[in-house]
Design a protein around this motif. Structure first.
Motif, PDB file in Angstrom:
ATOM      1  N   LYS A   1       0.832  -1.211   0.000  1.00 35.91           N
ATOM      2  CA  LYS A   1       0.000   0.000   0.000  1.00 35.91           C
ATOM      3  C   LYS A   1       0.862   1.254   0.000  1.00 35.91           C
ATOM      4  O   LYS A   1       0.637   2.182  -0.789  1.00 35.91           O
ATOM      5  N   PHE A   2       1.848   1.303   0.874  1.00 38.24           N
ATOM      6  CA  PHE A   2       2.672   2.500   0.979  1.00 38.24           C
ATOM      7  C   PHE A   2       3.598   2.652  -0.224  1.00 38.24           C
ATOM      8  O   PHE A   2       3.794   3.769  -0.728  1.00 38.24           O
ATOM      9  N   LEU A   3       4.161   1.553  -0.707  1.00 37.83           N
ATOM     10  CA  LEU A   3       5.053   1.638  -1.857  1.00 37.83           C
ATOM     11  C   LEU A   3       4.291   2.034  -3.119  1.00 37.83           C
ATOM     12  O   LEU A   3       4.829   2.723  -3.995  1.00 37.83           O
ATOM     13  N   GLU A   4       3.042   1.636  -3.201  1.00 44.26           N
ATOM     14  CA  GLU A   4       2.205   2.011  -4.342  1.00 44.26           C
ATOM     15  C   GLU A   4       1.982   3.523  -4.367  1.00 44.26           C
ATOM     16  O   GLU A   4       2.012   4.154  -5.435  1.00 44.26           O
ATOM     17  N   ILE A   5       1.784   4.115  -3.199  1.00 45.26           N
ATOM     18  CA  ILE A   5       1.608   5.565  -3.111  1.00 45.26           C
ATOM     19  C   ILE A   5       2.893   6.267  -3.540  1.00 45.26           C
ATOM     20  O   ILE A   5       2.863   7.253  -4.290  1.00 45.26           O
ATOM     21  N   ASN A   6       4.038   5.773  -3.075  1.00 45.02           N
ATOM     22  CA  ASN A   6       5.319   6.351  -3.497  1.00 45.02           C
ATOM     23  C   ASN A   6       5.458   6.324  -5.013  1.00 45.02           C
ATOM     24  O   ASN A   6       5.914   7.293  -5.633  1.00 45.02           O
ATOM     25  N   HIS A   7       5.068   5.198  -5.607  1.00 47.54           N
ATOM     26  CA  HIS A   7       5.170   5.060  -7.061  1.00 47.54           C
ATOM     27  C   HIS A   7       4.284   6.071  -7.771  1.00 47.54           C
ATOM     28  O   HIS A   7       4.658   6.612  -8.824  1.00 47.54           O
ATOM     29  N   MET A   8       3.104   6.351  -7.210  1.00 48.00           N
ATOM     30  CA  MET A   8       2.221   7.356  -7.810  1.00 48.00           C
ATOM     31  C   MET A   8       2.908   8.714  -7.853  1.00 48.00           C
ATOM     32  O   MET A   8       2.856   9.429  -8.861  1.00 48.00           O
ATOM     33  N   TYR A   9       3.552   9.079  -6.751  1.00 44.42           N
ATOM     34  CA  TYR A   9       4.261  10.359  -6.712  1.00 44.42           C
ATOM     35  C   TYR A   9       5.425  10.381  -7.698  1.00 44.42           C
ATOM     36  O   TYR A   9       5.633  11.373  -8.410  1.00 44.42           O
ATOM     37  N   ILE A  10       6.180   9.302  -7.748  1.00 40.55           N
ATOM     38  CA  ILE A  10       7.345   9.251  -8.650  1.00 40.55           C
ATOM     39  C   ILE A  10       6.902   9.347 -10.103  1.00 40.55           C
ATOM     40  O   ILE A  10       7.504  10.067 -10.907  1.00 40.55           O
ATOM     41  N   SER A  11       5.831   8.660 -10.448  1.00 42.08           N
ATOM     42  CA  SER A  11       5.319   8.687 -11.825  1.00 42.08           C
ATOM     43  C   SER A  11       4.794  10.066 -12.195  1.00 42.08           C
ATOM     44  O   SER A  11       5.054  10.572 -13.296  1.00 42.08           O
ATOM     45  N   ALA A  12       4.060  10.685 -11.271  1.00 46.77           N
ATOM     46  CA  ALA A  12       3.527  12.022 -11.527  1.00 46.77           C
ATOM     47  C   ALA A  12       4.654  13.028 -11.677  1.00 46.77           C
ATOM     48  O   ALA A  12       4.609  13.927 -12.531  1.00 46.77           O
ATOM     49  N   ALA A  13       5.692  12.891 -10.848  1.00 48.06           N
ATOM     50  CA  ALA A  13       6.839  13.801 -10.942  1.00 48.06           C
ATOM     51  C   ALA A  13       7.524  13.664 -12.294  1.00 48.06           C
ATOM     52  O   ALA A  13       7.892  14.673 -12.925  1.00 48.06           O
ATOM     53  N   ALA A  14       7.688  12.429 -12.759  1.00 48.63           N
ATOM     54  CA  ALA A  14       8.341  12.207 -14.047  1.00 48.63           C
ATOM     55  C   ALA A  14       7.573  12.881 -15.179  1.00 48.63           C
ATOM     56  O   ALA A  14       8.178  13.434 -16.114  1.00 48.63           O
ATOM     57  N   LYS A  15       6.251  12.864 -15.110  1.00 50.78           N
ATOM     58  CA  LYS A  15       5.435  13.520 -16.135  1.00 50.78           C
ATOM     59  C   LYS A  15       5.674  15.027 -16.146  1.00 50.78           C
ATOM     60  O   LYS A  15       5.504  15.682 -17.180  1.00 50.78           O
ATOM     61  N   LYS A  16       6.054  15.562 -14.992  1.00 55.44           N
ATOM     62  CA  LYS A  16       6.317  17.004 -14.875  1.00 55.44           C
ATOM     63  C   LYS A  16       7.781  17.336 -15.145  1.00 55.44           C
ATOM     64  O   LYS A  16       8.194  18.490 -15.015  1.00 55.44           O
ATOM     65  N   GLY A  17       8.572  16.326 -15.522  1.00 51.34           N
ATOM     66  CA  GLY A  17       9.989  16.552 -15.768  1.00 51.34           C
ATOM     67  C   GLY A  17      10.805  16.668 -14.502  1.00 51.34           C
ATOM     68  O   GLY A  17      11.891  17.260 -14.491  1.00 51.34           O
ATOM     69  N   ILE A  18      10.307  16.083 -13.409  1.00 49.81           N
ATOM     70  CA  ILE A  18      10.984  16.143 -12.113  1.00 49.81           C
ATOM     71  C   ILE A  18      11.551  14.770 -11.792  1.00 49.81           C
ATOM     72  O   ILE A  18      10.858  13.757 -11.888  1.00 49.81           O
ATOM     73  N   GLU A  19      12.811  14.733 -11.418  1.00 46.06           N
ATOM     74  CA  GLU A  19      13.412  13.483 -10.965  1.00 46.06           C
ATOM     75  C   GLU A  19      13.202  13.377  -9.460  1.00 46.06           C
ATOM     76  O   GLU A  19      13.741  14.168  -8.686  1.00 46.06           O
ATOM     77  N   LEU A  20      12.410  12.404  -9.048  1.00 44.44           N
ATOM     78  CA  LEU A  20      12.059  12.248  -7.638  1.00 44.44           C
ATOM     79  C   LEU A  20      12.692  10.963  -7.119  1.00 44.44           C
ATOM     80  O   LEU A  20      12.404   9.876  -7.614  1.00 44.44           O
TER      81      LEU A  20
END
Length: 298
Positions: free
Chosen positions: A17-36
């Motif tokens: 559950k928690f790692l899935e949330i982290n992945h959501m943030y990382i994926s969204a950041a990548a779409k914005k051109g942010i390396e998270l």
């Protein structure tokens, strides 16, 4: 120039559950051109060296910002002391993590909330000499009475007592833990609204309801559905989020007798998966837009 950030999360919370949330943030950041870069709180070592603050962080790049999704307030303060910009900031996290501090802060802004009585601090090993406090609780509140531990998540550490016998048992159980007593809002039994606030706007919301429990939390078996909150709900949620100093938050609102909104609590690191499943809205995208606006895109 692309920005870089750390996503700090608790090293002990590595369930799916928690790692899935982290992945959501990382994926969204990548779409914005942010390396998270995901970073466990136990991968950063806090020191006082040569009479000043230091951290050691093997293998980590230097971030432009930190998305702080943990409740490790000491680490947050250490990083802020070294000049890192955190979202949310340490003070907001500390206020939201402590329900007593939350209600004290909101009361200073005259924000609508249930009548609340804080339990006096008791040191372990001491005893409550008489029933004076129990008598005061009964004088101030009608049964049933909500009891909340100051620290807790997902609706855990929240209780409902229906008579003096239950009140006495629960008070003795919690005597040495920070906790509070609160008016039960019967018109909102098993129902609340979760509004996600980013900056000065509500970006997503959902209704949560539970026919078998007075708590509406999905973790406790509650259901969820899309919710178009009235203006009064949005205004109260934004006011509460800003009162605690949060950059983003999940604000839980109860329904009063005339469906007026009443603050239940403010979450500085509200999980974003449920609202995405419910509404299709990825709150993290709004959070990164907000962060980029704050730190600048240069």
């Amino acid at each position: 120039m692309n920005k870089k950030g750390w996503l700090i999360y608790n090293g002990g919370l590595i369930s799916k559950k928690f790692l899935e949330i982290n992945h959501m943030y990382i994926s969204a950041a990548a779409k914005k051109g942010i390396e998270l870069q995901p970073v466990k709180n136990n991968e950063i070592y806090s020191f006082v060296l040569d009479n000043s603050l230091h951290v050691k962080k093997d293998g980590l790049f230097q971030p432009d910002f930190i998305l702080f999704l943990d409740k490790d307030i000491r680490l947050a303060k250490q990083l802020e002391g070294l000049g890192y910009q955190l979202f949310n900031n340490a003070n907001a996290i500390e206020i939201c993590d402590d329900k007593i501090a939350t209600f004290q802060t909101l009361a200073n802004k005259r924000i609508r909330m249930p009548k609340t009585l804080f339990s006096p601090m008791m040191f372990p090993g001491t005893i409550d000499p008489n029933d004076q406090f129990i008598d005061r609780v009964e004088k101030e509140f009608d049964y049933p009475i909500v009891i909340k531990e100051a620290y807790g998540s997902f609706g855990d550490q929240v209780y409902l007592v229906k008579n003096r016998e239950e009140l006495v048992v629960k008070r003795h159980e919690l005597l040495y833990r920070p906790h509070l007593y609160q008016q039960f809002i019967s018109s909102s039994t098993g129902k609340d609204a979760r509004l996600y606030v980013v900056g000065d706007q509500v970006v997503a919301s959902m209704l949560r309801f539970n026919e078998k429990d007075f708590r509406a939390n999905v973790t406790n078996g509650g259901m969820m559905q899309k919710f178009d909150p009235p203006r009064t709900f949005k205004e109260l949620a934004i006011k509460a989020s800003q009162a605690v100093g949060a950059d983003f938050s999940g604000v839980d609102l109860l329904f009063g007798d005339n469906d007026e909104p009443i603050i239940c609590e403010v979450n500085s690191n509200a999980h974003i998966k449920n609202v995405f499943d419910c509404t299709g809205i990825d709150v993290s995208e709004y959070i990164f837009d907000y962060i980029m606006e704050r730190i600048g895109n240069a």
